[in-house]
Scaffold this motif. Structure first.
Motif, PDB file in Angstrom:
ATOM      1  N   GLY A  72       0.668  -1.331   0.086  1.00 43.49           N
ATOM      2  CA  GLY A  72      -0.045  -0.149   0.043  1.00 43.49           C
ATOM      3  C   GLY A  72       0.633   1.338  -0.076  1.00 43.49           C
ATOM      4  O   GLY A  72       0.228   2.377   0.113  1.00 43.49           O
ATOM      5  N   GLY A  74       2.245   2.569  -2.465  1.00 39.72           N
ATOM      6  CA  GLY A  74       1.728   3.339  -3.662  1.00 39.72           C
ATOM      7  C   GLY A  74       2.798   3.035  -4.998  1.00 39.72           C
ATOM      8  O   GLY A  74       2.934   3.686  -5.889  1.00 39.72           O
ATOM      9  N   LYS A  75       3.169   1.734  -4.896  1.00 40.36           N
ATOM     10  CA  LYS A  75       4.022   1.248  -6.189  1.00 40.36           C
ATOM     11  C   LYS A  75       2.909   1.449  -7.512  1.00 40.36           C
ATOM     12  O   LYS A  75       3.427   1.949  -8.627  1.00 40.36           O
ATOM     13  CB  LYS A  75       4.361  -0.339  -6.060  1.00 40.36           C
ATOM     14  CG  LYS A  75       5.409  -0.400  -4.895  1.00 40.36           C
ATOM     15  CD  LYS A  75       5.653  -1.775  -4.742  1.00 40.36           C
ATOM     16  CE  LYS A  75       4.408  -2.832  -4.405  1.00 40.36           C
ATOM     17  NZ  LYS A  75       3.711  -2.646  -3.039  1.00 40.36           N
ATOM     18  N   THR A  76       1.738   0.914  -7.427  1.00 40.89           N
ATOM     19  CA  THR A  76       0.941   0.777  -8.675  1.00 40.89           C
ATOM     20  C   THR A  76       0.449   2.388  -8.950  1.00 40.89           C
ATOM     21  O   THR A  76       0.641   2.585 -10.129  1.00 40.89           O
ATOM     22  CB  THR A  76      -0.182   0.095  -8.138  1.00 40.89           C
ATOM     23  OG1 THR A  76       0.016  -1.320  -7.807  1.00 40.89           O
ATOM     24  CG2 THR A  76      -1.131  -0.106  -9.424  1.00 40.89           C
ATOM     25  N   ALA A  77       0.151   2.925  -7.991  1.00 44.50           N
ATOM     26  CA  ALA A  77      -0.170   4.359  -8.088  1.00 44.50           C
ATOM     27  C   ALA A  77       1.062   5.262  -8.785  1.00 44.50           C
ATOM     28  O   ALA A  77       0.886   6.180  -9.819  1.00 44.50           O
ATOM     29  CB  ALA A  77      -0.457   5.236  -6.858  1.00 44.50           C
ATOM     30  N   ASP A 104      -3.981  -4.585  -9.653  1.00 40.46           N
ATOM     31  CA  ASP A 104      -3.062  -4.025  -9.963  1.00 40.46           C
ATOM     32  C   ASP A 104      -2.742  -4.191 -11.302  1.00 40.46           C
ATOM     33  O   ASP A 104      -2.754  -2.974 -12.149  1.00 40.46           O
ATOM     34  CB  ASP A 104      -1.869  -4.343  -9.375  1.00 40.46           C
ATOM     35  CG  ASP A 104      -1.852  -3.771  -7.674  1.00 40.46           C
ATOM     36  OD1 ASP A 104      -2.860  -3.309  -7.306  1.00 40.46           O
ATOM     37  OD2 ASP A 104      -0.880  -4.071  -6.999  1.00 40.46           O
ATOM     38  N   ARG A 107      -5.415  -2.089 -13.309  1.00 38.10           N
ATOM     39  CA  ARG A 107      -5.268  -0.558 -13.207  1.00 38.10           C
ATOM     40  C   ARG A 107      -4.039  -0.134 -14.008  1.00 38.10           C
ATOM     41  O   ARG A 107      -4.301   0.885 -14.652  1.00 38.10           O
ATOM     42  CB  ARG A 107      -4.820  -0.390 -11.650  1.00 38.10           C
ATOM     43  CG  ARG A 107      -5.934  -0.133 -10.879  1.00 38.10           C
ATOM     44  CD  ARG A 107      -5.290  -0.017  -9.131  1.00 38.10           C
ATOM     45  NE  ARG A 107      -4.422   1.056  -8.899  1.00 38.10           N
ATOM     46  CZ  ARG A 107      -3.789   1.005  -7.816  1.00 38.10           C
ATOM     47  NH1 ARG A 107      -3.974   0.311  -6.819  1.00 38.10           N
ATOM     48  NH2 ARG A 107      -3.021   2.019  -7.436  1.00 38.10           N
ATOM     49  N   GLU A 149       6.519  -4.598 -10.614  1.00 35.82           N
ATOM     50  CA  GLU A 149       6.046  -4.314  -9.418  1.00 35.82           C
ATOM     51  C   GLU A 149       6.325  -5.381  -8.588  1.00 35.82           C
ATOM     52  O   GLU A 149       5.232  -6.676  -8.871  1.00 35.82           O
ATOM     53  CB  GLU A 149       4.449  -3.675  -9.562  1.00 35.82           C
ATOM     54  CG  GLU A 149       3.951  -3.451  -7.829  1.00 35.82           C
ATOM     55  CD  GLU A 149       2.693  -2.808  -7.876  1.00 35.82           C
ATOM     56  OE1 GLU A 149       2.124  -2.444  -8.862  1.00 35.82           O
ATOM     57  OE2 GLU A 149       2.031  -3.194  -6.948  1.00 35.82           O
ATOM     58  N   ASN A 196       6.374   8.694  -1.133  1.00 38.16           N
ATOM     59  CA  ASN A 196       5.321   8.889  -1.653  1.00 38.16           C
ATOM     60  C   ASN A 196       4.160   9.445  -0.613  1.00 38.16           C
ATOM     61  O   ASN A 196       4.535   9.584   0.559  1.00 38.16           O
ATOM     62  CB  ASN A 196       4.942   7.734  -2.096  1.00 38.16           C
ATOM     63  CG  ASN A 196       3.560   8.030  -3.157  1.00 38.16           C
ATOM     64  OD1 ASN A 196       3.255   9.167  -3.708  1.00 38.16           O
ATOM     65  ND2 ASN A 196       2.480   6.921  -3.159  1.00 38.16           N
ATOM     66  N   LYS A 197       3.352  10.009  -1.098  1.00 37.19           N
ATOM     67  CA  LYS A 197       2.141  10.469  -0.507  1.00 37.19           C
ATOM     68  C   LYS A 197       2.290  11.832   0.466  1.00 37.19           C
ATOM     69  O   LYS A 197       1.979  12.065   1.545  1.00 37.19           O
ATOM     70  CB  LYS A 197       1.510   9.555   0.481  1.00 37.19           C
ATOM     71  CG  LYS A 197       0.972   8.075  -0.081  1.00 37.19           C
ATOM     72  CD  LYS A 197       0.003   7.199   0.745  1.00 37.19           C
ATOM     73  CE  LYS A 197       0.209   5.905   0.098  1.00 37.19           C
ATOM     74  NZ  LYS A 197      -0.616   4.885   0.903  1.00 37.19           N
ATOM     75  N   ASP A 199       1.444  14.498  -0.012  1.00 34.70           N
ATOM     76  CA  ASP A 199       0.180  15.324   0.149  1.00 34.70           C
ATOM     77  C   ASP A 199      -0.433  15.289   1.460  1.00 34.70           C
ATOM     78  O   ASP A 199      -1.018  15.929   1.878  1.00 34.70           O
ATOM     79  CB  ASP A 199      -0.888  15.040  -1.263  1.00 34.70           C
ATOM     80  CG  ASP A 199      -0.921  13.678  -1.135  1.00 34.70           C
ATOM     81  OD1 ASP A 199      -2.358  13.319  -0.988  1.00 34.70           O
ATOM     82  OD2 ASP A 199      -0.422  12.973  -1.317  1.00 34.70           O
ATOM     83  N   ALA A 229       2.066  10.573  -5.983  1.00 37.46           N
ATOM     84  CA  ALA A 229       1.600   9.934  -6.914  1.00 37.46           C
ATOM     85  C   ALA A 229       0.004  10.549  -7.255  1.00 37.46           C
ATOM     86  O   ALA A 229      -0.298  10.444  -8.477  1.00 37.46           O
ATOM     87  CB  ALA A 229       1.551   8.292  -6.889  1.00 37.46           C
ATOM     88  N   ARG A 230      -0.396  10.915  -6.162  1.00 37.20           N
ATOM     89  CA  ARG A 230      -1.976  11.514  -6.590  1.00 37.20           C
ATOM     90  C   ARG A 230      -1.924  12.933  -7.005  1.00 37.20           C
ATOM     91  O   ARG A 230      -2.835  13.085  -8.014  1.00 37.20           O
ATOM     92  CB  ARG A 230      -2.607  11.461  -5.078  1.00 37.20           C
ATOM     93  CG  ARG A 230      -3.913  11.871  -4.979  1.00 37.20           C
ATOM     94  CD  ARG A 230      -4.937  11.609  -3.956  1.00 37.20           C
ATOM     95  NE  ARG A 230      -5.050  10.158  -4.049  1.00 37.20           N
ATOM     96  CZ  ARG A 230      -5.653   9.427  -3.159  1.00 37.20           C
ATOM     97  NH1 ARG A 230      -6.236  10.063  -1.933  1.00 37.20           N
ATOM     98  NH2 ARG A 230      -5.953   8.138  -3.109  1.00 37.20           N
TER      99      ARG A 230
END
Ligand code: GTP
Ligand code: MG
Ligand code: ZN
Ligand code: ZN
Lengths: 257, 113
Positions: A72, A74-77, A104, A107, A149, A196-197, A199, A229-230
């Motif tokens: 979770g 954020g690899k996929t993101a 994944d 996505r 991934e 990541n993240k 934000d 990533a978002r």
């Protein structure tokens, strides 16, 4: 069979040498024992296959990245965002390991790249053999950058070379600043660490200075990226890093004229 | 945990070697495990015992030798032994990104009879 000397009696017996059966052979354990030197790596098989994969990537001019993280982070993101941002620049493909689902992979396909799914079942990491089979599915499609991934896990994947050129650890501000100190093996030889993240940094009270100091100590070779990533914040530096390592496309001559 | 996979390789390799030498059983197995290998010793011992059980390696003693982290400092031209997370050269203070030892997972030798 006698557990100690290998003679053929049916049941194990006490071995203080009160034998309840007759031995027909001379019998001195110290002399019978012998040492066999083996000196071999337990990872030899994986490492051999990883070298084959590396040769495959090199021969095809593919930049292969192995992305690892806790579940979770954020690899996929991150891969989704990269696929969308660089789709006109590079031909990209993905291989994605997942314990059970193909969410994944779906996505990643929706983000515009072929995605080869490896369902690992109970196995908590990808290995070079699984990747080799996934590469067969990739076929002859030309690829500049291949994102692999890994399964969400910071322990096991550290032992398994997949033949990648760059290993990227993804972590996120919600995971605590001391993450790198808890998983020294995976961070030590990372080529890049993506935080990541960002934000969410303020919301979770992310102690940035401490986190970066810990990362620098644990991952001395890694380039550090702070991204979301978002929102897309910080992704430009990440894209530049990929451009640095990606093969140049023959279709786009380096210099004009 | 991949200690089970590692233990499987250890037991299988040991049994093959014992058979090739005409030995009936494996008494001792010696491995060398690096401090940066990520292998948990207790998990490895548990996995080894479970997998060896019922084979000619059942009850064999597993001897684990640790291999320290070794870094190379390019400024000083020396290799130094250290621990995970401490990659600083003791002579010049530079941080080394060149780890040359500590990831070992080796089957060193076995004793058979
Ligand atoms: N706020 C915020 N959420 C994010 C960001 N990146 C990913 N997420 C969310 O975090 C969750 C996990 O992201 P994934 O991309 O699925 O993470 P992963 O590392 O691929 O997860 P696994 O494959 O299950 O290990 C999802 O709900 C994402 O929407 C980010 O930059 N900011
Ligand atoms: Mg994922
Ligand atoms: Zn594993
Ligand atoms: Zn030095």
């Amino acid at each position: 069979m006698c557990d100690h000397c290998g003679c053929s009696t049916p049941a194990p017996h006490a071995h203080g040498h009160a034998h309840d059966h007759d031995h027909s052979h001379a019998h001195d354990h110290d002399e019978e024992r012998k040492t066999i030197a083996l000196h071999q790596s337990l990872m030899a098989k994986n490492d051999r296959l990883a070298e084959q994969n590396r040769g495959f990537f090199k021969g095809r001019g593919i930049l292969a990245l192995n992305l690892v993280s806790s579940p979770g982070s954020g690899k996929t993101a991150l891969i989704e965002a990269t696929l969308r941002a660089l789709k006109d620049e590079f031909r990209m493909a993905t291989i994605v390991g997942d314990l059970a689902t193909d969410n994944d992979a779906r996505r990643l396909r929706a983000a515009g790249a072929p995605a080869i799914q490896i369902t690992t079942g109970a196995v908590c990491h990808l290995d070079a053999h699984m990747v080799q089979h996934a590469l067969e599915d990739l076929g002859d499609a030309p690829v500049d950058i291949l994102f692999i991934e890994n399964v969400g896990n910071l322990v096991c994947p550290s032992s398994f070379d997949l033949g990648e050129r760059l290993r990227v650890v993804v972590t996120s501000v919600t995971e605590g600043e001391d993450k790198p100190l808890k998983y020294p093996a995976i961070f030590q030889n990372a080529d890049a660490v993506v935080v990541n993240k960002i934000d969410l940094a303020d919301a979770v009270g992310f102690a940035r200075e401490t986190a970066l100091a810990n990362l620098k100590a644990a991952a001395p070779r890694a380039r550090l990226f702070e991204i979301s990533a978002r929102t897309g914040a910080g992704l430009d530096a990440w894209h530049a890093f990929l451009r640095e390592h990606a093969p140049r496309r023959p279709a786009q001559p380096r210099e004009a004229g | 945990m991949h200690e089970f996979g590692i233990a499987e390789t250890i037991v299988q390799t040991a049994l093959d070697a014992a058979r090739a030498h005409g030995a009936a059983r494996v008494d001792v197995v010696r491995v060398r495990i690096g401090d940066l290998s990520g292998v948990v010793e207790e998990a490895l011992r548990f996995a080894f015992e479970s997998i060896a059980d019922g084979t000619p390696a059942g009850g064999a003693r597993l001897e684990i030798e640790r291999a320290p982290v070794r870094c190379y400092c390019s400024s000083c031209g020396v290799e130094f032994a250290t621990a995970p997370l401490d990659y600083q050269c003791p002579a010049c203070g530079a941080i080394s990104g060149d780890v040359r030892g500590g990831r070992e997972m080796d089957l060193v030798s076995i004793e058979v009879s």
